[in-house]
Design an enzyme around this catalytic site. Sequence first.
Site, mmCIF file in Angstrom:
data_model
loop_
_atom_site.group_PDB
_atom_site.id
_atom_site.type_symbol
_atom_site.label_atom_id
_atom_site.label_comp_id
_atom_site.label_asym_id
_atom_site.label_seq_id
_atom_site.Cartn_x
_atom_site.Cartn_y
_atom_site.Cartn_z
ATOM 1 N N GLU A 16 0.969 -1.033 0.087
ATOM 2 C CA GLU A 16 0.201 0.186 0.015
ATOM 3 C C GLU A 16 0.796 1.121 -0.190
ATOM 4 O O GLU A 16 0.225 2.189 -0.775
ATOM 5 C CB GLU A 16 -1.054 0.089 1.173
ATOM 6 N N TRP B 170 1.734 1.703 -3.674
ATOM 7 C CA TRP B 170 0.624 2.177 -4.521
ATOM 8 C C TRP B 170 0.641 3.829 -4.366
ATOM 9 O O TRP B 170 0.590 4.449 -5.323
ATOM 10 C CB TRP B 170 -0.816 1.950 -3.748
ATOM 11 N N TRP C 89 -21.668 12.752 -18.248
ATOM 12 C CA TRP C 89 -21.802 12.989 -16.593
ATOM 13 C C TRP C 89 -23.201 13.517 -16.538
ATOM 14 O O TRP C 89 -23.322 14.527 -17.272
ATOM 15 C CB TRP C 89 -20.632 13.754 -16.297
ATOM 16 N N ASN D 100 -10.053 3.308 3.708
ATOM 17 C CA ASN D 100 -9.954 3.174 2.476
ATOM 18 C C ASN D 100 -11.052 2.326 1.612
ATOM 19 O O ASN D 100 -11.394 2.650 0.569
ATOM 20 C CB ASN D 100 -8.467 2.397 2.191
ATOM 21 N N TRP E 208 -15.966 12.308 -11.651
ATOM 22 C CA TRP E 208 -14.964 11.820 -10.739
ATOM 23 C C TRP E 208 -14.339 13.124 -10.296
ATOM 24 O O TRP E 208 -13.959 13.249 -8.959
ATOM 25 C CB TRP E 208 -13.972 10.772 -11.032
ATOM 26 N N TRP F 104 -9.079 8.208 -7.648
ATOM 27 C CA TRP F 104 -10.452 8.474 -8.089
ATOM 28 C C TRP F 104 -10.712 7.959 -9.482
ATOM 29 O O TRP F 104 -11.597 7.347 -9.938
ATOM 30 C CB TRP F 104 -10.892 10.026 -8.233
#
Length: 378
Positions: free
Chosen positions: A249, A252, A280, A315, A333, A356
Amino acid sequence: SRSGAPVLPLFILDPDEMPGAASLWWLHHSLASLAAALQSRVALLILRRGRPADILPRLIAETGAKAIYWNRCYEPHAVARDKALKSALAEKGVGVESFNGSLLAEPWQVKTGSGDPYKVFTPFWRALSQQPFDAPLAAPSKIRAAAPVGSDALEDWNLLPVKPDWAGGLRDTWQPGEQGAQDRLAAFVDRAMSTHRDARDLPDREGTSRLSPHLHWGEVSPRRIWHVARSAAEADAGSAAAAEPFLREVGWRDFAFHLIFNWPSMLSENWKSEFDAFPWASDDAAFLAWTKGETGYPLVDAGMRELWKTGWMHNRVRMVAASFLIKHLMIDWRRGAEWFEDTLVDADLAVNRASWQWVAGSGADAAPYFRIFNPVLQ
């Protein structure tokens, strides 16, 4: 400090790069903690508000400083700013050195066999995790202080909310500063890392490290986390299996910076251009209900209320709440990313935007766009 020259610690608050409201609360307390730590080492933290290109030449003239040191930032605007600063300062005969203080590896260090940047996390992680990372140095016990110069007063920056004071939940949840970061890391490694592999997906318990704001504000380095977690794993066989998913993590986070450094447009544009034509919805009422935690979906609402109260969200729930906004409400987003950046205390621009886009399906992910986090089954 090692050079033996007097050192003037400096923090510049750039009005062009003001963070969100929750982050301003953290910044105030983090600076207060840093000032106290420096004072114990006989150095005073100087605060100046304004553009670095204006402040640094003035401060050089005031002090006769011969060199400036900083830790690198990787957002596109910061890269451009710092390149311009280096050139301008070099013309004045001032030495500039910059360092990696916030990532395991520089974004340009981890490449494919053909020399290209990675587009998928798993091979990136394999390459990153095989690199050697130096252990962090101990903080100097004493710093040779430069002659004092004028400094802003932290209180005059008005970073804390007053009318109303909505930060009670933040105060109850967090201890900003290096000591708070070290305490949280030690507590996680001692009590939660051994069960992290499974507990990290359960938002009803303390199964994650909650180190993200400390990483964001530079109060702990990923290299310190790496070495503390690996040392604990080597000392305790029960922790060994858990260190890998936890450090993955942290990896990441490096990957997010790797992406925005190599594809800076993804901070505001779809990484996959096929999404540019997506229709959208423009639904302000639905967006407002989402921000307030009033959608009627319990897990989504609980996460959004936790975010408002504590400046943080688990998370797993972040993914569910983001998926709900994008794929149930069909809202862009980017609107969700901006809301998170105003309300999160760990609002890393790179990590937030990359995450996102991952949920939206428009980002760096091998899975198809139609992944949906079911807000009931989750």
